[in-house]
Every structure is written in C-alpha cells, then in structure tokens.
Design an enzyme around this catalytic site. Structure first.
Site, PDB file in Angstrom:
ATOM      1  N   LYS A  43       0.841  -1.203   0.000  1.00 49.39           N
ATOM      2  CA  LYS A  43       0.000   0.000   0.000  1.00 49.39           C
ATOM      3  C   LYS A  43       0.877   1.255   0.000  1.00 49.39           C
ATOM      4  CE  LYS A  43      -3.820  -2.496   2.125  1.00 49.39           C
ATOM      5  NZ  LYS A  43      -4.646  -2.823   3.308  1.00 49.39           N
ATOM      6  N   ASP A  79     -11.052   2.699   4.192  1.00 41.79           N
ATOM      7  CA  ASP A  79     -11.386   1.274   4.095  1.00 41.79           C
ATOM      8  C   ASP A  79     -12.905   1.073   3.974  1.00 41.79           C
ATOM      9  OD1 ASP A  79      -9.346  -0.662   4.073  1.00 41.79           O
ATOM     10  OD2 ASP A  79      -8.909  -0.372   6.206  1.00 41.79           O
ATOM     11  N   GLN A 124      -4.525  -1.835   9.538  1.00 44.69           N
ATOM     12  CA  GLN A 124      -4.487  -3.155   8.908  1.00 44.69           C
ATOM     13  C   GLN A 124      -5.063  -4.204   9.866  1.00 44.69           C
ATOM     14  OE1 GLN A 124      -3.679  -3.627   5.736  1.00 44.69           O
ATOM     15  NE2 GLN A 124      -3.953  -5.840   5.803  1.00 44.69           N
TER      16      GLN A 124
HETATM   17  N1  GUN Z   1      -7.049  -7.072   6.064  1.00 41.79           N
HETATM   18  C1  GUN Z   1      -7.440  -7.781   4.985  1.00 41.79           C
HETATM   19  N2  GUN Z   1      -8.010  -6.954   4.072  1.00 41.79           N
HETATM   20  C2  GUN Z   1      -7.972  -5.712   4.590  1.00 41.79           C
HETATM   21  C3  GUN Z   1      -8.406  -4.442   4.118  1.00 41.79           C
HETATM   22  O1  GUN Z   1      -8.971  -4.283   3.023  1.00 41.79           O
HETATM   23  N3  GUN Z   1      -8.174  -3.389   4.947  1.00 41.79           N
HETATM   24  C4  GUN Z   1      -7.585  -3.535   6.159  1.00 41.79           C
HETATM   25  N4  GUN Z   1      -7.406  -2.442   6.911  1.00 41.79           N
HETATM   26  N5  GUN Z   1      -7.171  -4.700   6.631  1.00 41.79           N
HETATM   27  C5  GUN Z   1      -7.370  -5.783   5.847  1.00 41.79           C
END
Ligand code: GUN
Length: 291
Positions: free
Chosen positions: A52, A119, A96
């Site tokens: 990211k 998100d 995350q």
């Molecule tokens: N863990 C797995 N997928 C995601 C996501 O799209 N966002 C976040 N913050 N954590 C994740």
C-alpha cells in the site's frame, strides 16, 4: 477462458490516479496523503501494508506508516488513531486487520473518523454503502466491481453466489452486487460455513465470488460451464520447493475450475492488486473532499 488480469488493470488505474495527482500538484492543490497503521509483525499484513505504501509512491501520494508493537494496549492504539483523526495533512488512513486478540477490532474501526475511513469499515460508511449513498466502498468489493466493469462482464440478471460472509468482502459484496447500479442488479445468494448443500447452489451460479479463506476449496465439479470466477482468497501454503518456503493459494482450484470458466481471476495478480488501487481511489476522493 479469459483471465481477469487485476495486475494490469490496477496498473492502468494507478496511471489514471497519477495523472490526477499531477494535475492537482500543477494547480497548487493538496497532495493526497494516506496513512497505514500496522500492529505487530504478521508476515502477510506487513507485505500488504508495504504494498500500500509503495503504491502511494507510485502515484505521487504522500504516505505515512505507523508501526506499533504487537503488545500495544487498546487504549494506546486508540490514542494513535485519534492523532491521525486530528492530523489535517492526512486525508485518509487504514488500520491493517487482523489486530492482536487483546484488542477489540470493532472499537478500533469505530474510532476512525468516517471522513478518513478510506477502508469503508466504519458503521456510518457501511450504512451509506448499504443504502447506495455516496461513500468510501470497501476496497476489495470495489475492486471486484471495477474489474468486472473494465472487462465488461455483465452481472445484471445473473445469479451470483458469494461464498463467505466477512465484513470486509462477502457481506458488502453481496449487498453491492444486488443493488440497482452499474455492475449490480444481480440475484445474489450469500453462502457461508453453515450453508447446506453448497455444491447444489454453486452449480446454479453464473458467477461465483469465493471469499472464505480455504485454499483451493472450490473445485471444477462444483461449477457449471461458462461460470465467471472471482477468487478473493490468498493463503500462504507451505511449499518447500519455493525459495520463501510457501506458495500463495486462492480459494479456487484453478486448474479444474479454469477449464469450465468463461472468466477467472488468477491468484496472485487478480483481486489483490485491485484492492490496493481502489484504496488509492478512496484516498483521492477523501483528499478532494478536503480541498
Ligand atoms: N485485512 C485484509 N483486508 C484488509 C483491508 O482491506 N483493509 C484492512 N485495513 N485490513 C485488511
């Protein structure tokens, strides 16, 4: 069979975003800024967060990585989130998931200001999404919709079977695909671990979104000819023949299912890169709201 190439499509989207960022910069406007919070040192989570951050660099965004110890208290984490909420340079941020067991994930999600929740996990944004109001769509389902659109894979009137009811993928995906929207209007069946006779249901599907997290769960005998397959799974499976000691496996048994599919996403290089591209898109939206 046509491969839905998420890697190539996400690169196109990133190029489009980079172009937008150049325009913003040329106009003297704010540079989009995404922050990511990583708690602990889980290998997969570290990989995702690093991807990211790298994607931010690629499109000309600013990024901030907040790395916190696995042992951090819930209270201390909530304080870090408050700092990000109050930092006016940061347009959006993500925490995350998953988080260590001693931390209440729901409390953390609710602590993120909805305007910075790129998100799309905060209840305010989930509610808006469910009502088909403008908001940040969760990046994985959003990426799947975008991939379908860019390949012109029609969903209207089709029977889509979603396997898995997670808050991150299965649940929002089932809602979005059923809505009156472009690449929606599907008849959706949401299946999960308590579903009986799953194979009977998947055999009726025109499209299957596999998001249950069990490697190679969906096999060729469970699908009909010309099915569209979206494989959201990405699990590290031990493999001593690989330099890293593992391989990445999707929820779909690619070899048998791809023989019957009209379209299918590969793993890796399918849904994963699209998720990151859509997180960038959400951050761009957050920034434009702040301008
Ligand atoms: N863990 C797995 N997928 C995601 C996501 O799209 N966002 C976040 N913050 N954590 C994740």
């Amino acid at each position: 069979m046509i491969l839905l190439d998420g890697k190539a499509t996400s690169n196109t989207i990133k190029d489009e975003i980079a172009e937008e960022v150049s325009k913003l910069k040329a106009l003297g406007k704010k540079t989009p800024h995404l922050a990511a919070v990583l708690v602990g040192s889980d290998g997969a989570s570290m990989t995702y967060v690093n991807s990211k951050v790298k994607a931010c660099e690629r499109v000309g965004f600013k990024s901030t990585l907040v790395k916190l110890e696995e042992s951090i208290s819930e209270e201390a984490l909530l304080k870090e989130i408050e700092k990000l909420n109050n930092n006016i340079d940061i347009d959006g941020f993500i925490v995350q998931l998953p988080l260590p067991k001693h931390i209440d994930e729901q409390k953390v999600i609710m602590a993120v200001h909805p305007d910075k929740d790129v998100d799309g996990f905060h209840p305010t944004n989930v509610g808006k999404m469910a009502l088909n109001l403008p908001t940040f769509l969760p990046a994985t389902p959003y990426g799947i919709l975008e991939l379908l659109e860019r390949y012109n894979v029609e969903t209207s009137g089709k029977h889509v079977v979603v396997i898995g009811r997670s808050h991150i993928v299965g649940e929002p995906m089932s809602i979005l695909l059923a809505q009156k929207r472009k690449y929606g209007n599907a008849t959706v069946t949401l299946t999960h671990s308590r579903t009986k006779n799953l194979k009977e249901i998947t055999l009726q599907a025109d499209m299957i979104v596999a998001a249950l997290g069990i490697p190679e769960f969906l096999t060729g005998e469970m699908v009909k000819d010309n099915v569209v397959i979206i494989d959201v799974g990405i699990t590290r499976v031990d493999d001593t023949t690989k330099p890293r000691g593992y391989r990445l496996a999707g929820d779909v048994h690619f070899e048998s299912v791809s023989k019957k599919a009209s379209y299918i996403t590969p793993v890796p290089g399918g849904v994963g890169p699209m998720t990151i591209a859509m997180l960038l898109k959400n951050t761009l939206l957050a920034c434009s709201r702040n301008d």
